[in-house]
Design an enzyme around this catalytic site. Structure first.
Site, PDB file in Angstrom:
ATOM      1  N   PRO A   1       0.628  -1.350  -0.154  1.00 34.16           N
ATOM      2  CA  PRO A   1      -0.550   0.101   0.264  1.00 34.16           C
ATOM      3  C   PRO A   1       0.549   1.190   0.337  1.00 34.16           C
ATOM      4  O   PRO A   1       0.717   2.155  -0.257  1.00 34.16           O
ATOM      5  CB  PRO A   1      -0.451   0.287   1.502  1.00 34.16           C
ATOM      6  CG  PRO A   1      -0.547  -1.024   1.870  1.00 34.16           C
ATOM      7  CD  PRO A   1       0.781  -2.215   1.238  1.00 34.16           C
TER       8      PRO A   1
ATOM      9  N   GLU B   1       1.858  -8.337   9.252  1.00 34.69           N
ATOM     10  CA  GLU B   1       2.540  -6.932   9.342  1.00 34.69           C
ATOM     11  C   GLU B   1       2.729  -6.119   7.942  1.00 34.69           C
ATOM     12  O   GLU B   1       2.765  -4.721   7.238  1.00 34.69           O
ATOM     13  CB  GLU B   1       3.439  -6.555  10.548  1.00 34.69           C
ATOM     14  CG  GLU B   1       2.756  -4.978  10.993  1.00 34.69           C
ATOM     15  CD  GLU B   1       1.557  -4.622  10.608  1.00 34.69           C
ATOM     16  OE1 GLU B   1       0.456  -5.550  10.616  1.00 34.69           O
ATOM     17  OE2 GLU B   1       1.086  -3.593  10.651  1.00 34.69           O
TER      18      GLU B   1
HETATM   19  N1  SAM Z   1       1.248  -2.476   7.618  1.00 32.11           N
HETATM   20  C1  SAM Z   1       1.837  -2.413   6.157  1.00 32.11           C
HETATM   21  C2  SAM Z   1       1.375  -1.022   5.604  1.00 32.11           C
HETATM   22  O1  SAM Z   1       0.874  -0.352   6.719  1.00 32.11           O
HETATM   23  O2  SAM Z   1       2.106  -0.535   4.793  1.00 32.11           O
HETATM   24  C3  SAM Z   1       0.189  -3.435   5.513  1.00 32.11           C
HETATM   25  C4  SAM Z   1       0.594  -4.582   5.331  1.00 32.11           C
HETATM   26  S1  SAM Z   1      -0.904  -5.890   4.135  1.00 32.11           S
HETATM   27  C5  SAM Z   1      -1.650  -6.338   5.877  1.00 32.11           C
HETATM   28  C6  SAM Z   1       0.145  -6.922   4.337  1.00 32.11           C
HETATM   29  C7  SAM Z   1       0.522  -6.715   2.711  1.00 32.11           C
HETATM   30  O3  SAM Z   1      -0.858  -6.860   2.141  1.00 32.11           O
HETATM   31  C8  SAM Z   1       0.953  -5.734   1.751  1.00 32.11           C
HETATM   32  O4  SAM Z   1       2.507  -6.597   2.414  1.00 32.11           O
HETATM   33  C9  SAM Z   1       1.519  -5.624   0.672  1.00 32.11           C
HETATM   34  O5  SAM Z   1       2.526  -6.998   0.094  1.00 32.11           O
HETATM   35  C10 SAM Z   1      -0.574  -6.434   0.396  1.00 32.11           C
HETATM   36  N2  SAM Z   1      -1.313  -5.162   0.456  1.00 32.11           N
HETATM   37  C11 SAM Z   1      -2.163  -4.526   0.978  1.00 32.11           C
HETATM   38  N3  SAM Z   1      -2.598  -3.793   0.794  1.00 32.11           N
HETATM   39  C12 SAM Z   1      -2.183  -3.643  -1.191  1.00 32.11           C
HETATM   40  C13 SAM Z   1      -2.254  -2.542  -1.829  1.00 32.11           C
HETATM   41  N4  SAM Z   1      -3.497  -1.551  -1.564  1.00 32.11           N
HETATM   42  N5  SAM Z   1      -1.897  -1.859  -2.416  1.00 32.11           N
HETATM   43  C14 SAM Z   1      -0.852  -3.460  -2.826  1.00 32.11           C
HETATM   44  N6  SAM Z   1      -0.969  -4.523  -1.399  1.00 32.11           N
HETATM   45  C15 SAM Z   1      -1.040  -4.595  -0.544  1.00 32.11           C
END
Ligand code: SAM
Length: 231
Positions: free
Chosen positions: A87, A114
């Site tokens: 993200p 995370e």
């Molecule tokens: N704690 C992280 C942050 O706040 O940036 C978010 C981690 S998310 C729970 C887990 C994974 O989902 C990320 O490492 C990424 O690979 C993927 N992910 C989640 N949202 C995303 C988005 N909007 N675009 C691309 N990948 C995403």
């Protein structure tokens, strides 16, 4: 084009890669997709791929070792464009899909938990986000990228030029569509579309595209006006 996906959940891709246009593109060898479960590369005796964060805090962090070993196992990884989905990355859009379709080899890392150990970031060339929301993992983000890139690879969709008129090309949303019946519950198809006059139809569609873009996406409409002058 070849796309290698580094994921902990390869089964999530089963339906996506076998159905519809993606399935056909793979069968017709227009795109080759490989799934690599990087858990298999973990040197931990329990095949762990995550650990608690230094400094404390909630959630687990994806470890660098399994990702690094999986990455360097991929033939041609040095020359490939290596994408990390997060993200925190640059926002994905149609222009990026068009640019990425010309890459010969792409590797995508799907995160989980995370977040990434920061040293994973150094192994990748670009970071891409699919929007301002947080998913549980990167698999759906990787599918979004792969779908949007694949459909603009030549010969993937049957009418090869149809994507050129999709929304976002030329900073416009696409015009409205109608199909049979010509009347449904008192609602009729606009006369111009059954007039057979292709010049008028083209003009009507452009006008509708501009109107729709102005109503729904004023940001795009301003870009369109900058490039094309007044309506
Ligand atoms: N704690 C992280 C942050 O706040 O940036 C978010 C981690 S998310 C729970 C887990 C994974 O989902 C990320 O490492 C990424 O690979 C993927 N992910 C989640 N949202 C995303 C988005 N909007 N675009 C691309 N990948 C995403």
């Amino acid at each position: 084009m070849r796309i290698d996906i580094l994921t902990l959940f390869p089964k999530m891709f089963n339906g996506f890669l076998s159905e519809s246009i993606m399935g056909k593109a793979i069968n017709n060898k227009l795109v080759e997709i490989n799934l690599i479960d990087f858990r298999e590369f973990s040197t931990n005796k329990h095949k762990k791929v995550d650990d608690s964060p230094y400094g404390g805090g909630a959630g687990m962090v994806l470890s660098v070792q399994p990702v690094y070993d999986a990455l360097i196992s991929i033939k041609g990884y040095k020359e490939a464009l290596k994408i990390l989905v997060t993200p925190q990355g640059d926002r994905f859009n149609q222009t990026r899909a068009y640019n990425l379709k010309d890459e010969a080899h792409i590797i995508i890392l799907c995160g989980h938990y995370e977040g990434y150990d920061e040293r994973i970031r150094d192994l990748f060339d670009i970071e891409i986000s699919i929007g301002d929301y947080v998913l549980t993992g990167g698999e759906i983000a990787a599918m979004v990228l792969i779908d949007a890139i694949t459909r603009v690879i030549p010969n993937v969709i049957s009418n090869d030029e149809s994507h050129l008129f999709d929304s976002f090309n030329g900073n416009l949303l696409e015009h409205p569509h109608y199909t049979r019946p010509s009347e449904f519950m008192g609602k009729s198809v606009p006369d111009v579309l059954i007039s057979g006059n292709h010049k008028l139809i083209k003009e009507w569609r452009l006008k509708q595209s501009i109107k729709r873009t102005k109503e729904r996406r004023i940001d795009l409409y301003h870009k369109y006006k900058e490039e094309n002058g007044d309506e």
